[in-house]
Design a protein around this motif. Structure first.
Motif, short mmCIF file in Angstrom:
data_model
loop_
_atom_site.label_atom_id
_atom_site.label_comp_id
_atom_site.label_asym_id
_atom_site.label_seq_id
_atom_site.Cartn_x
_atom_site.Cartn_y
_atom_site.Cartn_z
N ALA A 68 -74.18 19.19 18.37
CA ALA A 68 -75.39 18.76 17.74
C ALA A 68 -74.70 16.65 16.93
O ALA A 68 -74.98 16.07 16.93
CB ALA A 68 -75.60 19.76 15.98
N ALA A 93 -76.36 13.93 15.34
CA ALA A 93 -77.29 13.79 14.13
C ALA A 93 -76.01 13.67 12.83
O ALA A 93 -75.84 13.56 12.76
CB ALA A 93 -76.72 15.85 13.92
N GLN A 147 -78.71 15.68 7.88
CA GLN A 147 -79.64 17.07 9.70
C GLN A 147 -78.90 17.95 9.78
O GLN A 147 -79.01 19.07 10.62
CB GLN A 147 -79.60 15.83 10.67
CG GLN A 147 -80.65 15.31 10.58
CD GLN A 147 -80.91 14.04 11.63
OE1 GLN A 147 -80.09 13.69 11.89
NE2 GLN A 147 -81.78 13.49 11.42
N GLU A 154 -80.33 21.44 10.41
CA GLU A 154 -80.34 21.93 11.78
C GLU A 154 -79.77 22.67 11.61
O GLU A 154 -79.98 23.89 12.86
CB GLU A 154 -80.53 20.60 12.52
CG GLU A 154 -81.27 19.76 11.74
CD GLU A 154 -82.63 19.60 11.77
OE1 GLU A 154 -83.38 20.69 12.97
OE2 GLU A 154 -83.39 19.85 10.99
N VAL A 155 -78.13 22.80 11.93
CA VAL A 155 -77.22 23.37 12.49
C VAL A 155 -76.82 24.60 11.06
O VAL A 155 -76.29 25.98 11.16
CB VAL A 155 -76.08 23.09 12.61
CG1 VAL A 155 -75.01 23.61 13.73
CG2 VAL A 155 -76.62 21.69 14.09
N PHE A 198 -78.07 26.36 21.02
CA PHE A 198 -78.70 26.87 19.48
C PHE A 198 -79.65 28.40 19.29
O PHE A 198 -81.00 27.90 20.06
CB PHE A 198 -79.85 26.11 18.52
CG PHE A 198 -78.54 23.97 18.94
CD1 PHE A 198 -77.98 24.92 17.92
CD2 PHE A 198 -79.59 23.76 18.63
CE1 PHE A 198 -76.93 23.39 17.49
CE2 PHE A 198 -78.50 22.55 19.30
CZ PHE A 198 -77.38 22.47 18.58
N TRP A 222 -81.00 30.04 17.24
CA TRP A 222 -82.15 30.70 16.96
C TRP A 222 -83.01 29.36 16.82
O TRP A 222 -84.44 29.48 16.92
CB TRP A 222 -82.07 29.77 14.76
CG TRP A 222 -81.25 28.16 14.72
CD1 TRP A 222 -82.58 27.46 14.53
CD2 TRP A 222 -79.85 28.00 14.83
NE1 TRP A 222 -80.89 26.19 14.25
CE2 TRP A 222 -80.14 26.66 15.00
CE3 TRP A 222 -79.08 29.23 14.62
CZ2 TRP A 222 -79.04 26.59 14.46
CZ3 TRP A 222 -77.59 28.46 15.34
CH2 TRP A 222 -77.41 26.72 14.57
N PHE A 231 -84.06 19.40 21.11
CA PHE A 231 -83.32 18.89 19.77
C PHE A 231 -82.45 17.81 19.15
O PHE A 231 -82.75 16.83 18.03
CB PHE A 231 -81.83 19.36 19.84
CG PHE A 231 -80.85 19.82 18.18
CD1 PHE A 231 -81.12 21.05 17.37
CD2 PHE A 231 -80.33 18.73 18.34
CE1 PHE A 231 -80.54 21.05 16.31
CE2 PHE A 231 -79.37 18.89 17.37
CZ PHE A 231 -79.63 20.12 16.41
N ILE A 289 -84.00 14.96 16.45
CA ILE A 289 -83.44 14.76 16.24
C ILE A 289 -82.76 13.13 15.68
O ILE A 289 -82.52 12.19 14.33
CB ILE A 289 -80.91 14.45 16.29
CG1 ILE A 289 -81.27 15.61 16.31
CG2 ILE A 289 -80.19 13.82 15.50
CD1 ILE A 289 -81.08 16.53 14.57
#
Ligand SMILES: Nc1ncnc2c1ncn2[C@@H]1O[C@H](COP(=O)(O)OP(=O)(O)OP(=O)(O)O)[C@@H](O)[C@H]1O
Ligand SMILES: [Mg+2]
Lengths: 250, 252
Positions: A157, A162, A166, A170-171, B89, B91, B100, B104
């Motif tokens: 990320a 990110a 975020q 998001e993570v 990821f 999920w 992704f 972002i």
């Protein structure tokens, strides 16, 4: 697969049915144990019908579930928020560690005296006790979930640019979700326990109150109805969380 | 010029024993924009460490890395990084994984998804857009990870043994795809690998690192025309020359 499940379900019923039959013969048929010591299945069934007809059972179930959900909600808001913060900011965790370690082992019912002093009689003390019982398992499993976030996913990320917030949304949060949910599942069991104990002492309603008062009146049938109702509520909560866990498979 | 690596050294200090590991020593390297560079060398010589320093995941103990003249202080979306173990990821489904980075960056989701579908189609994964990573094979996951980085149009791409877990057919197909895409977009690639065949097939330059502490031992410039022919004598000669170079290191 479905067949397998049905058979499995049928098998689960065998032992309870046998036990009820034995119970029936001991308590009702041969009357080896007096009712004020322990009721037979017919006494329980009679009490059950009476409680349903009078509407008292639903009222008590509603009271109890209401308190459980209210206490759980407060504990979740505090436990999850704090858990994410403490899990993410190591210094904050160090700062709070000792306090958590000391408060956590205190059994929630030890808070009963203060809960009555602070909140009087009614929903307040029960909710407070549930909160104290549930907040720690939720907090600790959330912290654990944050810590177990795969560092590679965090780096991935980061390499996508990110920002800190975020990263969190998001993570960190999705990755901790399975741990948070299993914390909540454990907490529901504790919440039921706390509710019933709380209702037995600082309350005038709910299933715990019903269990206690009916024994005072030698209505042991109602006591058993109350106990079984708790068991059933427990199973339902467990089922709901198991279903949720199936959906968060990571 | 994209990367200037100046006097980079890295010492790791382990937490429990005070032991120090000197992983990299005095690395000096200039990497031109649009070049495909491979890093090879014996296991433990510091290839991954160097790549992670270039991205900004790890700080060098000494020296600096500059990306287009700016000193690297942390990871950036200008430098895509593809990990050895997919790092999807779990999920998110395939298409949400792919977009992704675009999400972002605040790009509109609809357009991102349309672009992602094109990329997925290119690597033969169009029908898997709604699947989750655990439903994919290793090769499929790696393809998703690759396009998840490619779609961001970063200026450079750092890849750590990206193809090592794949079967030969998939590997060769992906090698061709990555080469074409990167030459089209003039991306700078730094590619860590153990596979000399792969390095010779793809690279403009191959950098051989010495055993720990990693230093630059030798730089091979590969001037063969693309697409390269694995069966040609020159190709085979280069492989054996580089293999020998690394082999000597491993015997020392
Ligand atoms: N986080 C770390 N802490 C301590 N030592 C480390 C760390 N990361 C790497 N090292 C050490 O640095 C050296 C170089 O490691 P690195 O992973 O960069 O090697 P590598 O060339 O990528 O090896 P391989 O080809 O096996 O992947 C090794 O001796 C390793 O033990
Ligand atoms: Mg490595």
């Amino acid at each position: 697969m479905n067949n397998f499940r049905d058979e499995y379900k049928k098998e689960m019923l065998i032992l309870p049915i046998i036990l009820i039959i034995i119970w029936y013969f001991i308590c009702d048929y041969f009357q080896l144990i007096p009712v004020y010591m322990f009721p037979g299945p017919t006494d329980v069934a009679t009490s059950f019908v009476k409680l349903i007809v009078s509407g008292k059972l639903f009222k008590d179930i509603f009271e109890t579930i209401y308190k459980v959900l209210f206490g759980m909600l407060l504990a979740s808001v505090v436990g999850i928020t704090l858990g994410i913060l403490l899990g993410w900011f190591n210094r904050l965790e160090t700062l709070c560690k000792l306090i958590i370690s000391i408060l956590r082992p205190i059994p929630p019912i030890a808070w009963i005296p203060f809960s009555i002093i602070w909140f009087g009689i009614g929903v307040g003390p029960a909710v407070f006790i549930i909160f104290m019982g549930c907040v720690f398992p939720i907090l600790l499993s959330t912290i654990d979930g944050v810590h177990r976030t795969d560092p590679v996913l965090i780096e991935a990320a980061e390499s996508f640019g990110a920002s800190n917030s975020q990263m969190l949304t998001e993570v960190i949060i999705p990755s901790s979700l399975p741990y948070i949910v299993s914390g909540l599942k454990i907490a529901t069991g504790i919440a039921l326990m706390c509710t019933i104990s709380g209702e037995m002492i600082g309350s005038s309603s709910g299933i715990g109150y019903m269990i206690l008062t009916s024994t005072n009146l030698f209505d042991t049938g109602s006591t058993v109805v109350g106990m079984l109702v708790i068991g059933v509520i427990g199973i339902i909560f467990d089922y709901i969380f198991t279903k949720i866990q199936e959906r968060i498979f990571w | 010029m994209t990367f200037e690596i100046e006097n980079v050294s890295k010492t790791f200090v382990s937490n429990d024993s005070d032991e120090e590991v000197l992983a990299l020593k005095d690395i000096n390297l200039t990497i031109e924009t649009g070049k495909f560079i491979s890093l090879v060398g014996p296991s433990g010589c510091g290839k991954t460490t160097l790549l992670r320093i270039i991205e900004g995941f790890v700080k060098p103990t000494e020296g600096t890395v500059k990306d287009d003249g700016e000193i690297v202080t942390g990871p950036s979306n200008q430098r895509g990084f593809i990990f050895q173990n997919y790092s999807l990821f779990p999920w998110l489904n395939v298409i949400d994984n792919v977009i992704f980075g675009l999400n972002i960056g605040g790009k509109p989701e609809k357009e991102s998804k349309e672009r992602a579908m094109k990329y997925l189609e290119d690597v033969g994964l169009k029908d898997f857009a709604e699947r989750y990573p655990h439903e994919l094979s290793g090769g499929m996951k790696q393809r998703v990870a690759i396009i998840r980085s490619l779609i961001n149009d970063s200026k450079s791409l750092l890849m750590d043994e990206t193809f090592s877990a794949l079967d030969v057919q998939t590997k060769h197909k992906l090698q061709k795809q990555i080469h074409e895409i990167c030459k089209e977009q003039n991306k700078t690639i730094i590619f860590v690998t153990h596979d000399i065949d792969e390095a010779v097939f793809l690279s403009d330059e191959i950098i051989v690192l010495s055993r720990r502490p990693g230093r630059i031992k030798k730089i091979f410039e590969i001037k063969l025309e693309h697409p390269r022919n694995r069966d040609s004598e020159e190709f085979k000669d280069l492989i054996s020359e580089i293999t020998q170079e690394i082999g000597e290191l491993e015997d020392e």
